[in-house]
Motif scaffolding. Structure first.
Motif, PDB file in Angstrom:
ATOM      1  N   PHE A  47       8.745  15.946  19.775  1.00  0.00           N
ATOM      2  CA  PHE A  47       9.827  16.351  20.669  1.00  0.00           C
ATOM      3  C   PHE A  47      10.564  17.587  20.170  1.00  0.00           C
ATOM      4  N   HIS A  48      11.299  18.166  21.095  1.00  0.00           N
ATOM      5  CA  HIS A  48      12.212  19.278  20.825  1.00  0.00           C
ATOM      6  C   HIS A  48      13.561  18.867  21.392  1.00  0.00           C
ATOM      7  N   LEU A  49      14.586  18.824  20.529  1.00  0.00           N
ATOM      8  CA  LEU A  49      15.910  18.328  20.916  1.00  0.00           C
ATOM      9  C   LEU A  49      16.981  19.365  20.614  1.00  0.00           C
ATOM     10  N   LYS A  50      17.928  19.503  21.536  1.00  0.00           N
ATOM     11  CA  LYS A  50      19.106  20.333  21.313  1.00  0.00           C
ATOM     12  C   LYS A  50      20.354  19.520  21.639  1.00  0.00           C
ATOM     13  N   ALA A  51      21.411  19.739  20.873  1.00  0.00           N
ATOM     14  CA  ALA A  51      22.688  19.062  21.129  1.00  0.00           C
ATOM     15  C   ALA A  51      23.840  19.986  20.766  1.00  0.00           C
ATOM     16  N   VAL A  52      24.932  19.872  21.508  1.00  0.00           N
ATOM     17  CA  VAL A  52      26.143  20.632  21.205  1.00  0.00           C
ATOM     18  C   VAL A  52      27.203  19.650  20.712  1.00  0.00           C
ATOM     19  N   LEU A  53      28.021  20.105  19.746  1.00  0.00           N
ATOM     20  CA  LEU A  53      29.007  19.247  19.082  1.00  0.00           C
ATOM     21  C   LEU A  53      30.406  19.787  19.308  1.00  0.00           C
ATOM     22  N   ALA A  54      31.361  18.871  19.550  1.00  0.00           N
ATOM     23  CA  ALA A  54      32.758  19.259  19.725  1.00  0.00           C
ATOM     24  C   ALA A  54      33.639  18.044  19.449  1.00  0.00           C
ATOM     25  N   PRO A  55      34.922  18.261  19.094  1.00  0.00           N
ATOM     26  CA  PRO A  55      35.831  17.135  18.886  1.00  0.00           C
ATOM     27  C   PRO A  55      35.901  16.249  20.126  1.00  0.00           C
ATOM     28  N   SER A  56      35.978  14.938  19.905  1.00  0.00           N
ATOM     29  CA  SER A  56      36.005  13.991  21.021  1.00  0.00           C
ATOM     30  C   SER A  56      37.338  13.992  21.759  1.00  0.00           C
ATOM     31  N   PHE A  57      38.422  14.316  21.024  1.00  0.00           N
ATOM     32  CA  PHE A  57      39.759  14.198  21.596  1.00  0.00           C
ATOM     33  C   PHE A  57      40.508  15.533  21.532  1.00  0.00           C
ATOM     34  N   ASN A  64      38.175  22.410  14.033  1.00  0.00           N
ATOM     35  CA  ASN A  64      37.064  23.338  13.822  1.00  0.00           C
ATOM     36  C   ASN A  64      35.724  22.617  13.735  1.00  0.00           C
ATOM     37  N   ARG A  65      35.661  21.396  14.223  1.00  0.00           N
ATOM     38  CA  ARG A  65      34.414  20.631  14.169  1.00  0.00           C
ATOM     39  C   ARG A  65      33.607  20.861  15.442  1.00  0.00           C
ATOM     40  N   THR A  66      33.011  22.030  15.526  1.00  0.00           N
ATOM     41  CA  THR A  66      32.142  22.385  16.638  1.00  0.00           C
ATOM     42  C   THR A  66      30.813  22.861  16.067  1.00  0.00           C
ATOM     43  N   GLY A  67      29.770  22.787  16.854  1.00  0.00           N
ATOM     44  CA  GLY A  67      28.496  23.261  16.341  1.00  0.00           C
ATOM     45  C   GLY A  67      27.337  22.930  17.254  1.00  0.00           C
ATOM     46  N   GLU A  68      26.134  23.168  16.733  1.00  0.00           N
ATOM     47  CA  GLU A  68      24.897  22.923  17.457  1.00  0.00           C
ATOM     48  C   GLU A  68      23.860  22.333  16.511  1.00  0.00           C
ATOM     49  N   VAL A  69      22.993  21.506  17.057  1.00  0.00           N
ATOM     50  CA  VAL A  69      21.866  20.951  16.310  1.00  0.00           C
ATOM     51  C   VAL A  69      20.609  21.148  17.153  1.00  0.00           C
ATOM     52  N   GLU A  70      19.557  21.645  16.528  1.00  0.00           N
ATOM     53  CA  GLU A  70      18.280  21.799  17.211  1.00  0.00           C
ATOM     54  C   GLU A  70      17.190  21.275  16.283  1.00  0.00           C
ATOM     55  N   ILE A  71      16.309  20.428  16.818  1.00  0.00           N
ATOM     56  CA  ILE A  71      15.280  19.771  16.010  1.00  0.00           C
ATOM     57  C   ILE A  71      13.929  19.905  16.698  1.00  0.00           C
ATOM     58  N   TRP A  72      12.932  20.353  15.914  1.00  0.00           N
ATOM     59  CA  TRP A  72      11.535  20.360  16.333  1.00  0.00           C
ATOM     60  C   TRP A  72      10.839  19.311  15.485  1.00  0.00           C
ATOM     61  N   TRP A  73      10.277  18.284  16.097  1.00  0.00           N
ATOM     62  CA  TRP A  73       9.786  17.114  15.347  1.00  0.00           C
ATOM     63  C   TRP A  73       8.361  16.786  15.759  1.00  0.00           C
ATOM     64  N   ALA A  74       7.455  16.758  14.770  1.00  0.00           N
ATOM     65  CA  ALA A  74       6.067  16.379  15.028  1.00  0.00           C
ATOM     66  C   ALA A  74       5.757  15.002  14.473  1.00  0.00           C
ATOM     67  N   SER A  75       6.397  14.630  13.343  1.00  0.00           N
ATOM     68  CA  SER A  75       6.214  13.321  12.726  1.00  0.00           C
ATOM     69  C   SER A  75       7.329  13.138  11.702  1.00  0.00           C
TER      70      SER A  75
END
Length: 298
Positions: A47-57, A64-75
């Motif tokens: 799979f290929h996954l992307k997510a965006v991060l931000a404070p919940s409240f 300053n807890r913001t960001g991005e995560v991107e993952i390329w996963w074969a195994s």
């Protein structure tokens, strides 16, 4: 205030009615719930996954807890992950027994690390968690089954407990939340991905951060360098995260300014507490985590 803590070093950088049932039934329930929602396991379709991060409240918008995560996963042994926040950026590659990293920033925030793991592996070290589930307090409330246990810590003189646990939604059999030392999250908005039920909304930490999955697709057209661990420019040594008992770490701490603890509400002015402290490789305290709030038991 007298304090004691089980410490995590960053090397860089329910209430309810008691439910009846046998311990092995509880283990089966939890094991099935976790495995259904874990992407990082053998048999998962690449799979290929992307997510965006931000404070919940809104109150935490200044964290300053913001960001991005991107993952390329074969195994489980072949994957690439890129995490980015205003203060830190990392590209990490695992390919068989080889690893490669490139890091920008002097500290890998623990909240960012935990969130990037929670997206694809909601309960790391599942075998250890299942051992706790055997003897956990089991309760039912509002359509979920809760399991809670205590992890003990000490300063060498006094022992104090740290809460941990998880909950499974009865109607779906899926993980609702989980939390322990160095891991945890609240999981919502599940979506089917080739038989895995993947939470599209994952909330982690304190101040709480919410990760929203914006892309989860099949991994196609893998380029030759996507999992290349021989490329130039990698960092040595690699960044690692380890758990260290306070009694082992205390003698190695460097002199520093006293820790500013949050004010107590309607409680004693001094006493013993258990908390988790994140220390970077220079010996500087970077984060302090309230274990009750993190595990959802506060």
């Amino acid at each position: 205030m007298k304090t004691m803590a089980r410490v995590t070093i960053m090397l860089v950088g329910v209430l309810g009615l008691t439910a009846s049932g046998r311990a092995d039934d509880s283990e089966k329930l939890v094991k099935k719930a976790v495995e259904r929602s874990t992407l990082n396991q053998a048999g998962t379709k690449p799979f290929h996954l992307k997510a965006v991060l931000a404070p919940s409240f809104e109150r935490d918008r200044g964290s300053n807890r913001t960001g991005e995560v991107e993952i390329w996963w074969a195994s489980p042994t072949q994957w690439r992950r890129e995490v980015r926040s205003p203060e830190f950026h990392q590209i990490a590659i695992v390919n068989g027994g080889r690893e490669w990293q490139k890091n920008e920033g002097e500290y890998f925030p623990e909240w960012l690390r935990e969130t990037s793991v929670a997206l694809i592996e909601p309960v790391p070290s599942l075998d250890q968690v299942l051992q706790h589930v055997k003897d956990a307090k089991k309760r039912r409330m509002a359509g979920s089954t809760y399991f809670s246990w205590t992890m003990m810590s000490t300063d060498g003189k006094v022992e104090k407990g740290m809460c941990a646990g998880l909950a499974v939604t009865e109607s779906t059999g899926l993980l609702f939340y989980g939390g322990g030392l160095g891991w945890g999250g609240l999981y919502k908005d599940y979506k089917n991905f080739h038989g895995r039920m993947v939470a599209q909304t994952v909330s982690v930490g304190s101040p709480e951060v919410t990760a929203k999955v914006t892309m989860l697709e099949d991994l196609r057209d893998i380029s030759a360098d996507l999992f290349d661990t021989e490329g130039a420019g990698g960092d040595v040594p690699l960044l690692r995260t380890v758990e260290v008992e306070e009694t082992l770490l205390r003698k190695n701490l460097l002199p520093m300014e006293p820790v500013e603890w949050p004010a107590l509400k309607d409680g004693p002015l001094e006493g013993a507490i258990t908390t988790r402290i994140v220390v970077d490789r220079t010996g500087k305290v970077r984060e302090r985590v309230n274990p009750l709030r993190q595990s959802g038991l506060e």
